[in-house]
Design an enzyme around this catalytic site. Structure first.
Site, mmCIF file in Angstrom:
data_model
loop_
_atom_site.group_PDB
_atom_site.id
_atom_site.type_symbol
_atom_site.label_atom_id
_atom_site.label_comp_id
_atom_site.label_asym_id
_atom_site.label_seq_id
_atom_site.Cartn_x
_atom_site.Cartn_y
_atom_site.Cartn_z
ATOM 1 N N CYS A 2 0.850 -1.177 0.000
ATOM 2 C CA CYS A 2 0.000 0.000 0.000
ATOM 3 C C CYS A 2 0.893 1.236 0.000
ATOM 4 O O CYS A 2 1.871 1.317 0.723
ATOM 5 C CB CYS A 2 -0.950 0.094 1.189
ATOM 6 S SG CYS A 2 -2.101 -1.267 1.293
ATOM 7 N N ARG A 31 3.834 -0.187 -4.946
ATOM 8 C CA ARG A 31 3.592 -0.783 -3.636
ATOM 9 C C ARG A 31 2.291 -1.587 -3.579
ATOM 10 O O ARG A 31 2.047 -2.324 -2.618
ATOM 11 C CB ARG A 31 3.535 0.306 -2.571
ATOM 12 C CG ARG A 31 4.820 1.079 -2.444
ATOM 13 C CD ARG A 31 4.697 2.166 -1.415
ATOM 14 N NE ARG A 31 4.576 1.626 -0.081
ATOM 15 C CZ ARG A 31 5.590 1.360 0.719
ATOM 16 N NH1 ARG A 31 6.819 1.594 0.321
ATOM 17 N NH2 ARG A 31 5.396 0.863 1.916
ATOM 18 N N TRP A 81 -2.674 -2.696 -1.717
ATOM 19 C CA TRP A 81 -2.381 -4.117 -1.899
ATOM 20 C C TRP A 81 -3.249 -4.831 -0.872
ATOM 21 O O TRP A 81 -3.047 -4.689 0.333
ATOM 22 C CB TRP A 81 -0.898 -4.394 -1.659
ATOM 23 C CG TRP A 81 -0.513 -5.805 -1.988
ATOM 24 C CD1 TRP A 81 -0.225 -6.323 -3.216
ATOM 25 C CD2 TRP A 81 -0.346 -6.892 -1.060
ATOM 26 N NE1 TRP A 81 0.082 -7.653 -3.117
ATOM 27 C CE2 TRP A 81 0.012 -8.027 -1.810
ATOM 28 C CE3 TRP A 81 -0.500 -7.013 0.306
ATOM 29 C CZ2 TRP A 81 0.246 -9.266 -1.224
ATOM 30 C CZ3 TRP A 81 -0.269 -8.250 0.899
ATOM 31 C CH2 TRP A 81 0.100 -9.364 0.135
ATOM 32 N N ASN A 107 -1.819 1.688 5.742
ATOM 33 C CA ASN A 107 -0.925 0.662 5.209
ATOM 34 C C ASN A 107 -0.559 -0.240 6.371
ATOM 35 O O ASN A 107 -0.161 0.257 7.424
ATOM 36 C CB ASN A 107 0.331 1.333 4.637
ATOM 37 C CG ASN A 107 1.421 0.343 4.302
ATOM 38 O OD1 ASN A 107 1.146 -0.800 3.976
ATOM 39 N ND2 ASN A 107 2.668 0.770 4.383
ATOM 40 N N GLY A 108 -0.700 -1.558 6.200
ATOM 41 C CA GLY A 108 -0.335 -2.478 7.276
ATOM 42 C C GLY A 108 -1.502 -3.350 7.665
ATOM 43 O O GLY A 108 -2.473 -3.489 6.907
ATOM 44 N N GLU A 490 17.447 -16.999 -9.023
ATOM 45 C CA GLU A 490 16.937 -15.654 -9.306
ATOM 46 C C GLU A 490 16.334 -15.592 -10.715
ATOM 47 O O GLU A 490 15.299 -14.964 -10.933
ATOM 48 C CB GLU A 490 18.081 -14.633 -9.131
ATOM 49 C CG GLU A 490 17.793 -13.216 -9.552
ATOM 50 C CD GLU A 490 16.660 -12.530 -8.791
ATOM 51 O OE1 GLU A 490 16.120 -13.115 -7.846
ATOM 52 O OE2 GLU A 490 16.292 -11.414 -9.189
ATOM 53 N N LYS A 494 12.472 -14.495 -11.447
ATOM 54 C CA LYS A 494 12.088 -13.398 -12.353
ATOM 55 C C LYS A 494 11.036 -13.883 -13.347
ATOM 56 O O LYS A 494 10.080 -13.181 -13.647
ATOM 57 C CB LYS A 494 13.304 -12.857 -13.124
ATOM 58 C CG LYS A 494 14.267 -12.040 -12.324
ATOM 59 C CD LYS A 494 13.805 -10.635 -12.006
ATOM 60 C CE LYS A 494 13.175 -10.524 -10.664
ATOM 61 N NZ LYS A 494 13.954 -10.453 -9.492
ATOM 62 N N GLU A 497 7.537 -14.479 -11.654
ATOM 63 C CA GLU A 497 6.766 -13.306 -11.220
ATOM 64 C C GLU A 497 6.392 -12.395 -12.381
ATOM 65 O O GLU A 497 5.390 -11.687 -12.296
ATOM 66 C CB GLU A 497 7.485 -12.540 -10.110
ATOM 67 C CG GLU A 497 8.815 -11.961 -10.478
ATOM 68 C CD GLU A 497 9.518 -11.297 -9.286
ATOM 69 O OE1 GLU A 497 8.864 -10.929 -8.314
ATOM 70 O OE2 GLU A 497 10.748 -11.152 -9.361
ATOM 71 N N HIS A 513 19.715 -36.080 -8.717
ATOM 72 C CA HIS A 513 19.052 -36.589 -7.506
ATOM 73 C C HIS A 513 17.536 -36.460 -7.594
ATOM 74 O O HIS A 513 16.858 -36.586 -6.592
ATOM 75 C CB HIS A 513 19.590 -35.855 -6.277
ATOM 76 C CG HIS A 513 21.056 -36.073 -6.057
ATOM 77 N ND1 HIS A 513 21.570 -37.255 -5.587
ATOM 78 C CD2 HIS A 513 22.121 -35.265 -6.308
ATOM 79 C CE1 HIS A 513 22.888 -37.161 -5.521
ATOM 80 N NE2 HIS A 513 23.250 -35.965 -5.965
ATOM 81 N N LYS A 616 5.655 -4.148 -4.165
ATOM 82 C CA LYS A 616 7.104 -4.011 -4.055
ATOM 83 C C LYS A 616 7.595 -4.132 -2.614
ATOM 84 O O LYS A 616 8.554 -4.834 -2.343
ATOM 85 C CB LYS A 616 7.529 -2.662 -4.631
ATOM 86 C CG LYS A 616 9.022 -2.465 -4.595
ATOM 87 C CD LYS A 616 9.577 -2.255 -5.959
ATOM 88 C CE LYS A 616 11.073 -2.312 -5.990
ATOM 89 N NZ LYS A 616 11.555 -3.570 -6.547
HETATM 90 C C1 F6R Z 1 11.545 -10.192 -6.514
HETATM 91 C C2 F6R Z 1 11.478 -9.221 -5.456
HETATM 92 C C3 F6R Z 1 11.241 -9.704 -4.070
HETATM 93 C C4 F6R Z 1 12.051 -8.880 -3.065
HETATM 94 C C5 F6R Z 1 11.698 -9.289 -1.639
HETATM 95 C C6 F6R Z 1 12.510 -8.514 -0.612
HETATM 96 O O1 F6R Z 1 11.771 -9.585 -7.752
HETATM 97 O O2 F6R Z 1 11.569 -8.036 -5.685
HETATM 98 O O3 F6R Z 1 11.519 -11.051 -3.938
HETATM 99 O O4 F6R Z 1 13.406 -9.063 -3.314
HETATM 100 O O5 F6R Z 1 10.331 -9.055 -1.403
HETATM 101 O O6 F6R Z 1 12.316 -7.151 -0.744
HETATM 102 P P1 F6R Z 1 13.321 -6.112 -0.105
HETATM 103 O O7 F6R Z 1 14.626 -6.244 -0.796
HETATM 104 O O8 F6R Z 1 12.686 -4.777 -0.317
HETATM 105 O O9 F6R Z 1 13.428 -6.480 1.355
#
Ligand code: F6R
Length: 621
Positions: A2, A31, A81, A107-108, A490, A494, A497, A513, A616
């Site tokens: 949010c 966010r 969110w 937010n929260g 990673e 990517k 998501e 395995h 985010k």
């Molecule tokens: C994936 C991504 C998330 C963040 C994770 C931690 O692309 O962005 O997996 O890496 O939510 O977020 P931060 O780094 O803000 O603690």
């Protein structure tokens, strides 16, 4: 999660509050984008004027174009969110109380909302949404209707709430005031002239001012056009020092790229270079940005624990290989949400590194607090100035990646690896694990990386073409070994998501395995191939893995080092990256995988900046 914006200004340069708040919401939409809403306080004190719509901010924009809000000096806005209640118009913020006198955004998660709702219902309050937020609005209403100012009401209400919250509220009877409160969720104050701002993050108001204040835990802030005052929940004044935001407004724009993600991938050489810039003093010592962990403490540590989530945790996994190699200190990498609940062995001799782009990830904040309770010193590697993790850690090393707006992390990953490497190099120097010339050599290797990352970006066109042929794939696998393993993880994250394709990363050695059973005719497999100039056996072992999957019908796409003459024999396509020392290679090999995910998602017509279901900053546990 949010995004929250608040604004007051009278005759100020930023003009209409509605416009300021919509601009802030556009920059905070990363966010959360389940719904958006805005409330303004009209000068006639008659009512709070509000608009809110489910879906992305664009829907709210259309609504405002058709039904503009009244003239005002104060406004609050929210991009959601969803946690409590589906993403509908009714559950969108703001929420009104006291017959439209009060508007509130949040937010929260208010953890004691059920009991508070029962209490309010017993008093005859009728709820219009399924949110936890609405209880806070009605509690505020009860206070102001009993004669409290909005600020006093906020202090009284915030003290009763449990959980995590940033709350902003306006009252039609105080048209030049926005009041905010926070606990465990972020809120930053922007200081202007004749106008003041509130935001979940500095990008909310970076276009208007670069002077900001952090709000501490359990504090209430009141902004008017003339000033800002901060108190604790008991009403005691709190003095806070302003700081200057290092990012500029342009850094939060797309800069000619179609998407923030594409722009942010292209920012990567600068993100790594800026994270290195001026960080090592003439004695080879790391210069921390804030706080200090005593050198005697750092000499005595016998373990490092990295706490992080998602991409940041993969950056931590990369850093483990390097830090252990350079310092001989054992490094554990722990998902922050698992750490706290398993009674980890952490004490004063454990250095905890909290890695986080946003500095607001609730899982990481809670793990950090748990580590501190056990006496462990915590160093934060964080991108956002003034964020909670930066504030609560004992020392901070900022990644200087600039604002990362796209929800999927890209440049922050590279900057986190770089900053963690700096910590490792510093410890190696401090504890005498490396001679000064070895330290200098490592720093110079790091220094050469931005130019090499640029070369990867300059040669990524064929990868873009390949991605566009793979839009119908149902699953893609990624293999890596040593530092290539977290890069494979990673790469898979990517793709999941962004392109909503099932993807999994494996340690190449683990294939036999079990996971090899997944391979069938036509299965795309990306392999991060170790350098043939490194440990010879590692390169040949992964080549064997490539052959094993090819023998079972897989289509292989290999990320290899320039000059690797064998790679092309085993791959449908090879992406070459410049030669580098093994430990530096993730800063290069991750980039093609980011580009691949971006392109494949674009080919499928998806919004790469705002993938579905995500936000985010994950500010809930
Ligand atoms: C994936 C991504 C998330 C963040 C994770 C931690 O692309 O962005 O997996 O890496 O939510 O977020 P931060 O780094 O803000 O603690």
């Amino acid at each position: 999660m949010c995004g929250i914006v608040g604004y007051v200004g009278s005759g100020a340069p930023s003009a209409r509050p509605e416009g300021v708040v919509m601009g802030g919401l556009a920059r905070l939409e990363y966010r959360g984008y389940d719904s958006a809403g805005i409330a303004v306080v009209t000068q006639d004190r008659a009512h709070v004027d509000m608009a809110k719509k489910a879906g992305k901010l664009v829907n709210l924009g259309k609504e405002l174009a058709e039904h503009p809000l009244g003239e005002a000096t104060a406004a609050i806005g929210h991009t959601r969110w969803a946690t409590h209640g589906a993403p509908t118009d009714a559950n969108a913020h703001p929420h009104l109380a006291a017959d439209g006198r009060i508007a509130i955004i949040h937010n929260g998660i208010i953890e004691n909302f059920s009991s508070l709702r029962a209490e309010l219902r017993a008093e005859g309050v009728h709820f219009l949404s399924e949110t936890d937020t609405e209880v806070a609005g009605h509690l505020l209403a009860r206070e102001v209707l009993n004669g409290a100012t909005l600020a006093d009401a906020m202090r009284a209400v915030a003290a009763r709430l449990e959980g995590a919250f940033t709350l902003l509220a306006v009252d039609s009877q105080e048209p030049d005031v926005v009041v905010g409160a926070r606990r465990n969720s972020p809120l930053v104050v922007g200081l202007g002239e004749g106008e003041n701002f509130l935001g979940s993050d500095v990008v909310a108001f970076i276009e208007h001012t670069r002077t900001a204040l952090e709000l501490g835990q359990d504090e209430v802030v009141v902004i008017t056009p003339e000033g800002v005052s901060v108190t604790d929940y008991a009403g005691n004044p709190v003095a806070r020092e302003p700081f200057t935001i290092e990012w500029d407004a342009e850094a939060a724009q797309k800069g000619g790229f179609a998407t923030f993600m594409d722009k942010e991938i292209h920012d990567e050489p600068a993100a790594v270079a800026d994270t290195l810039r001026g960080r090592i003093d003439e004695h080879g010592r790391l210069k921390l940005d804030e706080g200090l962990i005593d050198e005697s403490v750092l000499r005595s540590i016998d373990k490092i624990v990295v706490i992080a989530c998602g991409t940041a945790a993969y950056a931590g996994m990369v850093a483990k290989y390097a830090i252990e190699h350079w310092t001989r200190i054992p490094v554990e990498v722990e998902l922050a949400h698992e750490f706290r609940y398993r009674d980890p062995v952490v004490n004063v001799r454990t250095l905890v590194m909290a890695l986080s782009q946003s500095g607001e990830t609730m899982d990481t904040i809670m793990a950090l607090r748990h580590a501190q309770q056990q006496g462990a010193p915590v160093i934060a590697v964080v991108n956002v100035q003034g964020s909670t993790i930066a504030r609560e850690a004992d020392a901070v090393l900022y990644t200087r990646a600039g604002p990362e707006i796209a929800v999927a992390s890209t440049k922050a990953f590279l900057a986190q690896i770089t900053a963690s490497y700096l910590v490792g190099i510093y410890l190696a120097e401090l504890r005498g694990n490396k001679f000064p010339d070895e330290i200098a050599a490592l720093l110079s290797e790091l220094d050469s990386m931005p130019e090499k990352i640029q070369r990867v970006l300059d040669t990524s066109d064929t990868l873009r073409e390949i991605a566009h042929t793979m839009a119908d794939e149902r699953t893609v696998l990624f293999l890596g070994r040593h530092v290539g393993y977290p890069v494979a993880l990673e790469g898979a994250l990517k793709l999941k998501e962004l392109a909503y394709i099932h993807a999994e990363g494996f340690a190449a050695g683990e294939l036999k395995h079990g996971p090899i059973a997944l391979i069938e005719e036509g299965q795309p497999v990306f392999i991060v191939l170790p350098s043939p100039r490194g440990r010879e056996s590692l390169h040949s072992k992964v080549i064997s893995n490539v052959q094993e999957v090819r023998a079972r019908g897989a289509r292989t796409f290999v990320i290899a080092e320039e000059g690797d003459v064998e790679a092309a024999d085993y791959a449908e396509h090879v992406v070459y990256v410049p030669q580098s020392p093994v430990l530096m290679s993730p800063l290069l090999t991750a980039v093609p995988l980011q580009i691949f995910a971006l392109e494949l998602a674009s080919a499928k017509g998806y919004d790469v900046d705002q993938p579905r279901n995500l936000a985010k900053s994950v500010t809930v546990e």
